[in-house]
Scaffold this motif. Structure first.
Motif, PDB file in Angstrom:
ATOM      1  N   PRO A  13      35.857  63.697  44.251  1.00  0.00           N
ATOM      2  CA  PRO A  13      35.046  62.771  43.412  1.00  0.00           C
ATOM      3  C   PRO A  13      35.095  61.412  43.867  1.00  0.00           C
ATOM      4  O   PRO A  13      35.798  61.355  44.190  1.00  0.00           O
ATOM      5  N   VAL A  14      33.638  60.543  43.593  1.00  0.00           N
ATOM      6  CA  VAL A  14      34.053  59.160  43.847  1.00  0.00           C
ATOM      7  C   VAL A  14      33.322  58.766  42.631  1.00  0.00           C
ATOM      8  O   VAL A  14      33.292  59.218  41.745  1.00  0.00           O
ATOM      9  N   LEU A  15      34.311  57.201  42.208  1.00  0.00           N
ATOM     10  CA  LEU A  15      34.803  56.065  40.976  1.00  0.00           C
ATOM     11  C   LEU A  15      34.640  54.672  41.603  1.00  0.00           C
ATOM     12  O   LEU A  15      34.734  54.515  42.422  1.00  0.00           O
ATOM     13  N   TRP A  16      33.996  54.637  40.739  1.00  0.00           N
ATOM     14  CA  TRP A  16      33.638  53.233  40.921  1.00  0.00           C
ATOM     15  C   TRP A  16      34.131  52.527  39.926  1.00  0.00           C
ATOM     16  O   TRP A  16      33.908  52.177  39.412  1.00  0.00           O
ATOM     17  N   THR A  17      34.923  51.200  40.173  1.00  0.00           N
ATOM     18  CA  THR A  17      35.520  49.676  39.769  1.00  0.00           C
ATOM     19  C   THR A  17      34.669  48.906  38.730  1.00  0.00           C
ATOM     20  O   THR A  17      34.495  48.153  40.340  1.00  0.00           O
ATOM     21  N   ILE A  18      33.945  48.411  38.371  1.00  0.00           N
ATOM     22  CA  ILE A  18      33.438  47.178  38.260  1.00  0.00           C
ATOM     23  C   ILE A  18      34.036  46.314  37.771  1.00  0.00           C
ATOM     24  O   ILE A  18      34.235  46.446  36.254  1.00  0.00           O
ATOM     25  N   LEU A  19      34.319  45.813  38.120  1.00  0.00           N
ATOM     26  CA  LEU A  19      35.383  44.119  37.582  1.00  0.00           C
ATOM     27  C   LEU A  19      34.604  42.631  37.195  1.00  0.00           C
ATOM     28  O   LEU A  19      33.357  42.349  38.328  1.00  0.00           O
ATOM     29  N   SER A  20      34.199  42.163  36.305  1.00  0.00           N
ATOM     30  CA  SER A  20      33.199  40.698  35.769  1.00  0.00           C
ATOM     31  C   SER A  20      34.353  39.913  36.542  1.00  0.00           C
ATOM     32  O   SER A  20      35.826  39.527  35.549  1.00  0.00           O
ATOM     33  N   GLY A  21      33.955  38.521  36.073  1.00  0.00           N
ATOM     34  CA  GLY A  21      34.746  37.308  36.258  1.00  0.00           C
ATOM     35  C   GLY A  21      34.192  35.850  35.477  1.00  0.00           C
ATOM     36  O   GLY A  21      33.055  36.044  35.994  1.00  0.00           O
ATOM     37  N   LEU A  22      34.727  35.272  36.273  1.00  0.00           N
ATOM     38  CA  LEU A  22      34.487  33.990  35.230  1.00  0.00           C
ATOM     39  C   LEU A  22      34.947  32.922  37.186  1.00  0.00           C
ATOM     40  O   LEU A  22      35.608  33.233  37.362  1.00  0.00           O
ATOM     41  N   PHE A  23      34.063  31.880  37.199  1.00  0.00           N
ATOM     42  CA  PHE A  23      34.187  30.930  38.276  1.00  0.00           C
ATOM     43  C   PHE A  23      34.057  29.510  38.385  1.00  0.00           C
ATOM     44  O   PHE A  23      32.983  29.450  37.584  1.00  0.00           O
ATOM     45  N   VAL A  24      34.776  28.611  38.423  1.00  0.00           N
ATOM     46  CA  VAL A  24      34.166  26.724  38.323  1.00  0.00           C
ATOM     47  C   VAL A  24      33.532  26.686  39.359  1.00  0.00           C
ATOM     48  O   VAL A  24      33.459  26.570  40.772  1.00  0.00           O
ATOM     49  N   LEU A  25      32.547  26.014  38.969  1.00  0.00           N
ATOM     50  CA  LEU A  25      31.491  25.779  39.641  1.00  0.00           C
ATOM     51  C   LEU A  25      31.469  23.954  38.660  1.00  0.00           C
ATOM     52  O   LEU A  25      30.591  23.610  37.838  1.00  0.00           O
ATOM     53  N   GLY A  26      31.396  22.863  39.807  1.00  0.00           N
ATOM     54  CA  GLY A  26      31.202  21.970  39.113  1.00  0.00           C
ATOM     55  C   GLY A  26      32.551  21.272  37.918  1.00  0.00           C
ATOM     56  O   GLY A  26      31.888  20.304  37.662  1.00  0.00           O
ATOM     57  N   GLY A  27      33.232  21.975  38.104  1.00  0.00           N
ATOM     58  CA  GLY A  27      34.117  21.688  36.289  1.00  0.00           C
ATOM     59  C   GLY A  27      33.443  23.024  35.274  1.00  0.00           C
ATOM     60  O   GLY A  27      34.438  22.660  34.168  1.00  0.00           O
ATOM     61  N   LEU A  28      32.921  23.287  35.717  1.00  0.00           N
ATOM     62  CA  LEU A  28      32.085  24.363  34.407  1.00  0.00           C
ATOM     63  C   LEU A  28      32.320  25.741  34.857  1.00  0.00           C
ATOM     64  O   LEU A  28      32.561  25.860  35.941  1.00  0.00           O
ATOM     65  N   PHE A  29      32.973  26.281  33.374  1.00  0.00           N
ATOM     66  CA  PHE A  29      33.516  28.214  34.488  1.00  0.00           C
ATOM     67  C   PHE A  29      32.044  28.392  33.603  1.00  0.00           C
ATOM     68  O   PHE A  29      30.289  28.176  32.923  1.00  0.00           O
ATOM     69  N   VAL A  30      30.833  29.160  34.587  1.00  0.00           N
ATOM     70  CA  VAL A  30      29.729  29.419  34.893  1.00  0.00           C
ATOM     71  C   VAL A  30      30.080  31.305  35.299  1.00  0.00           C
ATOM     72  O   VAL A  30      30.353  32.066  35.641  1.00  0.00           O
ATOM     73  N   SER A  31      29.314  32.034  34.585  1.00  0.00           N
ATOM     74  CA  SER A  31      29.363  33.808  33.930  1.00  0.00           C
ATOM     75  C   SER A  31      28.124  33.795  36.133  1.00  0.00           C
ATOM     76  O   SER A  31      27.474  33.971  35.958  1.00  0.00           O
ATOM     77  N   ALA A  32      28.811  34.737  36.920  1.00  0.00           N
ATOM     78  CA  ALA A  32      29.189  35.490  37.783  1.00  0.00           C
ATOM     79  C   ALA A  32      27.858  36.432  37.703  1.00  0.00           C
ATOM     80  O   ALA A  32      28.656  37.144  36.581  1.00  0.00           O
ATOM     81  N   SER A  33      27.466  37.219  37.859  1.00  0.00           N
ATOM     82  CA  SER A  33      26.475  38.452  37.661  1.00  0.00           C
ATOM     83  C   SER A  33      28.130  39.368  38.106  1.00  0.00           C
ATOM     84  O   SER A  33      28.793  39.947  39.229  1.00  0.00           O
ATOM     85  N   GLU A  34      27.857  40.750  37.482  1.00  0.00           N
ATOM     86  CA  GLU A  34      29.598  41.654  37.984  1.00  0.00           C
ATOM     87  C   GLU A  34      29.173  42.327  38.934  1.00  0.00           C
ATOM     88  O   GLU A  34      27.941  42.727  39.373  1.00  0.00           O
TER      89      GLU A  34
END
Length: 111
Positions: A13-34
């Motif tokens: 069986p193969v399982l995958w985990t997708i983690l989402s997060g935010l990163f900082v770009l020029g002092g603003l929080f930008v949502s990156a694609s998962e």
């Protein structure tokens, strides 16, 4: 947020985990694609390939674990492949040998 999805059985069986997060770009929080594993295909009886796409300027890490995913014994993840940050998007196809053990895959992205 963690999402788990069973995708196919290729002698294990193969399982995958997708983690989402935010990163900082020029002092603003930008949502990156998962980060997302886009496919796992059987290349030969002893080899499978893991597909994923990357965004510019992000490092991606494919990790594997042979231990179960339970609360009693947390999985031990190890880095299997690292895709370095490049100033352009890319598509990776990473090969792995098939064994008689179950194996779990997850994709992590670092800003």
């Amino acid at each position: 947020m963690i999402r788990l999805a069973v995708i196919r059985n290729v002698q294990c069986p193969v399982l995958w985990t997708i983690l989402s997060g935010l990163f900082v770009l020029g002092g603003l929080f930008v949502s990156a694609s998962e980060p997302r594993i886009t496919g796992i295909d059987l290349l030969s009886p002893k080899l499978l390939v893991v597909h994923f796409d990357t965004e510019p300027n992000r490092t991606y890490v494919v990790q594997v674990s042979s231990s179960g995913l339970s609360n009693a014994s947390p999985a031990v993840w190890r880095d299997f492949f690292v895709a370095p940050a490049f100033p352009f998007a890319n598509h990776y196809v990473v090969a792995d040998s098939i064994t008689n053990q179950q194996r779990f895959y997850r994709l992590l992205a670092k800003p």
